[in-house]
Design an enzyme around this catalytic site. Structure first.
Site, PDB file in Angstrom:
ATOM      1  N   ASP A   1     -11.066   1.193  -2.972  1.00  0.00           N
ATOM      2  CA  ASP A   1     -10.104   2.482  -2.147  1.00  0.00           C
ATOM      3  C   ASP A   1      -8.807   1.626  -1.793  1.00  0.00           C
ATOM      4  OD1 ASP A   1      -8.731   4.206  -0.619  1.00  0.00           O
ATOM      5  OD2 ASP A   1     -10.871   5.536  -0.063  1.00  0.00           O
TER       6      ASP A   1
ATOM      7  N   SER B   1      -8.905   4.985   8.265  1.00  0.00           N
ATOM      8  CA  SER B   1      -8.651   5.165   6.841  1.00  0.00           C
ATOM      9  C   SER B   1      -8.199   3.506   6.687  1.00  0.00           C
ATOM     10  CB  SER B   1      -8.425   6.497   5.873  1.00  0.00           C
ATOM     11  OG  SER B   1      -9.406   7.442   5.686  1.00  0.00           O
TER      12      SER B   1
ATOM     13  N   HIS C   1      -6.131   5.636  -1.433  1.00  0.00           N
ATOM     14  CA  HIS C   1      -5.901   7.218  -0.886  1.00  0.00           C
ATOM     15  C   HIS C   1      -4.873   7.379   0.556  1.00  0.00           C
ATOM     16  CE1 HIS C   1      -9.099   6.724   2.139  1.00  0.00           C
ATOM     17  NE2 HIS C   1      -7.706   7.810   3.093  1.00  0.00           N
TER      18      HIS C   1
END
Length: 694
Positions: free
Chosen positions: A219, A626, A83
């Site tokens: 991810d 992230s 992402h």
């Protein structure tokens, strides 16, 4: 008796070692180092941060200013979340080469794809410049005078700092402006896409599983840093070569088990851990619910159109993910605040603070802080909610309104200087970026549902009359002299509709917000000062501010509700259990299903022969973390941070060690996908794979 005291100290020490915190890596010696080692770490503070020698910090890069990444090979191979690289993957995708749907893997250096505007920044060193930044600043100064003096001091610090010509420099406030640190940086701007799994792996579970455990999402994505022939930062050039890092992270094939030490090293974005109870109430009971409603309305339209049309799916993939992410996060944040009793806990702490003021004779100096917070937030509520709603409608969900807002900014710039060609050029550039992935039908549907949540004045007919829904007509509107451009702009139906709302924002809403918010921020600084003086035995870590931080903890499950316990590790079995053929969230590629059926996991299975996917930790993380590496006790890479559990998303304003958990991709799953699924073994061969537990 002495033995009991030692045992008690050890138990308390073990517990408090996992109570959250985002620590400055240059200040880990002492308590933080001891805490980490009590949790099982074998790393020293110097292993993590060292100015003169290679250390872990040299492998940690700020990815495009919003995520974290880490170097995992001596050739500058970079790992971050899927992402985090999503917009780059999307920008290279088309119906002919759908990298979102099919994934992308460069099988040679020549196939790696450049990305315009993408950068990765490393920290060279960190310096405490508090004394120089606050020189001459006194408590009796007004907030404006204080900031003016700090700005003057900043210029002096910048001039006095020694660095190389290619290096950058940042100064950031900590503890609400009570401390300042300087960061010398190196920014690399030739970053190339190397690999990304299909969204059915990299975004498996999509919105349904977002912020939720158990999780089964791979991810991750891979990039590479390129440098000039001297290994220094450089703009893209075909002559650039793979970067040789000062340090890269070895990858553990032994993985994790419950109770293992984990350290997450990255660039957390924003937290507000020291807000008063009244502020947390306003956020969760007033601001969040209204913003949630607006985003929910937008997602209803976008999701339906993405499911019906592949072209729209590609166009809106990144926007939908951005809108949905905060929407669901705010819902979980509200649930977590309520479940943990955070407001009541903060009120109890504030009562203790008030008692401590009396005990230490500081009531006169600091006794008005909490009553003043109550007064200011009461005054702040309506303007805070309305301003947040305006930003949701005019910036984050509806693109026609965003275009009119930017047009208004252009008009104001031209009013000051009619020869300001940069204003028109800047607006044109923004319009082109929006129209690259714009669908007027979808945007109109969003407008029809979100605008009634902000204003009673709703007129969807503007979509049939405005130039802004068509790129060519918008460019025509920008032709001619400044006077001609403004005349055409003010005749446009959408602009005529939006301009009064935008003017209200600039003339009433924003000035009032800034007036009260300035007072709140100044009071928050005083509150932070008072806390550290009046209650010095409390542990105070600085709020996140997009600077490099360390957070440590352990692999642990948790109990979100009565009679429910979540194990800390998920496996490929769970992917197959969730598999729904053709579903945009839970479809599973045929090759992955074949590998599962054959149990062809190679060297990446755990000791039970199962393939781990994700795991939980007690690390205190937030947005910006992230892509952060999860590092084991030996300094090896074991996971890739990408999310938090839904019940624990309130950790931005209140961290509860019982339910706050971060979610990480197990690196063995990453290696498995790269090797067995994608066949990109050249990338595996670059890495240093280790067996620290053997």
């Amino acid at each position: 008796m002495r033995f009991l005291k030692i045992i008690f100290f050890f138990i308390v020490f073990q517990m408090t070692a996992q109570q959250g915190g985002m620590w400055i890596p240059s200040l880990l010696e002492g308590m933080n180092e001891d805490e980490m080692q009590s949790l099982g770490s074998k790393l020293t503070a110097q292993d993590i941060y060292d100015v003169n020698n290679s250390s872990l910090k040299d492998a940690i890069g700020h990815f495009n200013g919003g995520c974290t990444s880490e170097v995992i090979s001596p050739k500058g191979l970079l790992l971050t979340n899927h992402h985090c690289g999503f917009s780059q993957i999307q920008s290279h995708s088309s119906l002919e080469n759908d990298y979102l749907k099919d994934g992308f893997w460069a099988m040679s250096l020549e196939e790696e794809i450049p990305n315009d505007g993408l950068y990765v920044e490393f920290i060279v060193r960190i310096e405490d410049v508090t004394e120089a930044m606050l020189a001459g600043v006194t408590e009796d100064m007004s907030p404006r005078d204080k900031q003016s003096k700090i700005d003057i001091n900043r210029n002096g610090v910048v001039k006095a700092t020694q660095k190389e010509d290619w290096q950058g420099l940042k100064i950031r406030p900590f503890y609400k402006g009570n401390q300042y640190y300087l960061f010398v940086t190196e920014r690399f701007e030739d970053i190339r896409l190397v690999g990304a799994p299909p969204s059915s792996i990299g975004k498996f579970g999509s919105d349904t599983d977002n912020w939720v455990w158990p999780r089964h999402t791979g991810d991750f994505s891979m990039f590479r840093i390129y440098a000039d022939k001297n290994n220094r930062p450089a703009k893209y050039s075909k002559d650039n070569v793979p970067y040789k890092p000062k340090h890269f992270l070895p990858v553990s094939l032994d993985g994790i088990e419950e109770g293992d030490f984990t350290m997450v090293f990255g660039f957390p974005g924003r937290t507000n851990e020291y807000l008063p109870a009244v502020a947390v109430e306003q956020i969760t009971q007033k601001v969040n619910p209204s913003n949630i409603a607006i985003r929910e309305a937008a997602l209803k339209v976008i999701d339906a159109n993405m499911k019906a049309d592949d072209q729209i799916r590609i166009q809106y993939a990144s926007k939908q993910a951005r809108i949905a992410n905060a929407w669901k996060k705010w819902i979980g944040e509200n649930l977590g605040i309520e479940k943990s009793g955070a407001v009541a806990i903060k009120r109890k702490f504030e009562s203790e603070f008030t008692k401590a003021l009396k005990t230490k004779g500081m009531e006169v100096k600091y006794g008005t802080i909490l009553p003043e917070f109550d007064r200011l937030y009461k005054e702040f509520e309506s303007v805070n909610v309305k301003r947040n709603n305006f930003l949701e409608v005019f910036f984050r969900t509806n693109e026609l309104m965003q275009m009119t807002f930017r047009a208004y900014q252009m008009e104001q710039a031209l009013a000051k200087n009619s020869e300001n060609s940069k204003a028109i050029a800047s607006f044109k550039s923004r319009i082109e970026r929006i129209h690259k992935n714009y669908n007027a039908k979808v945007d109109k549907g969003v407008y029809e549902l979100v605008m009634p949540l902000y204003s009673k004045n709703v007129d969807a007919s503007i979509y049939n009359k405005t130039a802004f829904t068509n790129m060519d007509r918008t460019l025509d509107l920008l032709q001619g002299t400044s006077a001609e451009v403004l005349e055409k702009l003010n005749s446009d139906a959408a602009y005529q509709y939006a301009k009064p709302l935008i003017e209200e924002f600039f003339t009433t809403l924003e000035p009032e917000f800034q007036r009260i918010n300035t007072q709140i921020n100044a009071l928050q600084t005083t509150y932070m000062t008072a806390l550290m003086k009046v209650m010095p035995d409390e542990r105070y870590f600085p709020d996140a501010n997009s600077t490099l931080r360390v957070t440590y903890g352990k692999v642990n499950g948790y109990a979100p509700r009565d009679a429910v316990y979540y194990n800390p590790v998920t496996y490929l079995d769970g992917v197959i259990e969730k598999y729904v053929p053709g579903d945009y969230e839970f479809d599973v590629p045929q090759k992955l299903r074949d590998l599962y059926e054959a149990k062809d996991y190679g060297q990446y299975a755990d000791k039970n022969g199962k393939l781990p996917i994700c795991f939980l930790g007690t690390n205190h993380t937030t947005g910006g973390n992230s892509g952060s590496p999860a590092i084991d006790a030996e300094g090896n890479l074991v996971g890739l941070n990408f999310d938090r559990v839904w019940e624990g998303t309130m950790s931005d304003i209140y961290y509860d060690p019982e339910i706050c958990r971060n979610i990480m991709v197990d690196l063995r799953y990453v290696l498995f996908i790269v090797d067995k699924y994608a066949g990109a073994k050249r990338l595996i061969d670059e890495m240093k794979l280790v067996h620290p537990k053997k």
